[in-house]
Enzyme design. Structure first.
Site, mmCIF file in Angstrom:
data_model
loop_
_atom_site.group_PDB
_atom_site.id
_atom_site.type_symbol
_atom_site.label_atom_id
_atom_site.label_comp_id
_atom_site.label_asym_id
_atom_site.label_seq_id
_atom_site.Cartn_x
_atom_site.Cartn_y
_atom_site.Cartn_z
ATOM 1 N N HIS A 108 0.932 -1.375 -0.019
ATOM 2 C CA HIS A 108 -0.004 0.030 0.055
ATOM 3 C C HIS A 108 0.809 1.260 -0.056
ATOM 4 C CE1 HIS A 108 -3.916 2.044 1.070
ATOM 5 N NE2 HIS A 108 -3.107 2.916 1.423
ATOM 6 N N ASP B 197 0.804 5.144 -0.020
ATOM 7 C CA ASP B 197 0.061 6.662 -0.083
ATOM 8 C C ASP B 197 0.987 7.710 -0.629
ATOM 9 O OD1 ASP B 197 -1.966 5.729 1.921
ATOM 10 O OD2 ASP B 197 -0.490 5.217 3.254
ATOM 11 N N ASP C 112 -8.887 1.001 6.018
ATOM 12 C CA ASP C 112 -7.628 1.654 5.969
ATOM 13 C C ASP C 112 -7.536 2.667 7.197
ATOM 14 O OD1 ASP C 112 -5.392 2.972 5.568
ATOM 15 O OD2 ASP C 112 -5.687 3.511 3.643
ATOM 16 N N SER D 249 1.248 0.545 11.451
ATOM 17 C CA SER D 249 1.830 0.513 12.787
ATOM 18 C C SER D 249 1.016 -0.036 13.958
ATOM 19 C CB SER D 249 2.170 1.941 13.266
ATOM 20 O OG SER D 249 0.947 2.714 13.164
#
Length: 224
Positions: free
Chosen positions: A35, A37, A178, A201
């Site tokens: 993923h 960003d 998400d 995290s």
């Protein structure tokens, strides 16, 4: 996509000094997606990974990319990213006045396109796009920064969206969640019907790299 929960590893949580080792580990553990960003400092208040980072990741691994475009007017910038059929691209419903055209433009590259929605955005804005998109990406935090706590009400919002997807009988639909996706939240969301989980995290990147394999195992157990 509905048969098994997929893990999309949030690369903004990976330290640069361990990036190569982390990617190798993810390959060995068969992580489903990376993923990425992409943030422009305009649509969100942070500046994040851009085209050079996407190009670099493509050069070092064959793990498919889950590219989350947190940028204004994304449809005009798609040629920058070298989109490939294996990619999933998330466009924010808030980022383009003509989101349907934007989604169609992404799909013209042969890849899948999901529509992301912020925690404060009402779900009814998705009505015009459910049938055009390949899925939704439901944000549980305000986009832009890692390590946030989930916004209150996002679990219920996810349930509302999933109920609507089921009403529309959309099969093989990507239902991505998400932001602050802990092991516990992932389990609940999987039971609700979510099938793709951005892991950062709060799950697989907890602790240091020596703990990642066990974290991945634990998350997989949560989303079986």
């Amino acid at each position: 996509m509905n048969k098994n929960g997929k893990i999309s590893a949030s690369m903004m949580c990976s330290s640069f000094d361990k990036l190569s080792d982390t990617i190798r580990l993810f390959e060995e553990e068969n992580i489903d997606y990376l993923h990425i960003d992409v943030m422009d400092g305009n649509f969100v208040t942070n500046i994040g990974y851009g085209t050079s980072y996407v190009e670099f990741i493509r050069s070092v691994t064959d793990i498919p990319l889950d590219i989350h475009l947190m940028i204004t007017n994304p449809k005009d910038k798609l040629p920058w990213f070298g989109l490939q059929p294996s990619d999933i691209v998330s466009l924010h419903v808030e980022s383009d006045k003509d989101i349907k055209t934007a989604v169609e433009r992404v799909k013209s590259y042969g890849c899948k396109c999901t529509v992301a929605i912020n925690p404060v955005t009402p779900v009814n804005v998705l009505e015009e796009i459910y049938l055009t998109a390949d899925g939704v990406n439901i944000l549980h935090v305000t986009p832009g920064f890692a390590g946030q706590k989930a916004v209150e009400g996002t679990m219920e919002k996810t349930g509302t969206v999933i109920d609507r997807i089921n009403e529309l009988k959309l099969t093989d639909y990507i239902i991505e969640t998400d932001g602050n996706i802990t092991f516990e939240r992932a389990k609940i969301l999987r039971e609700m019907g979510a099938n793709m989980f951005v892991a950062g995290s709060s799950s697989i990147f907890k602790g240091d790299i020596s703990q990642y394999r066990e974290n991945i195992r634990k998350l997989r157990e949560s989303i079986m």
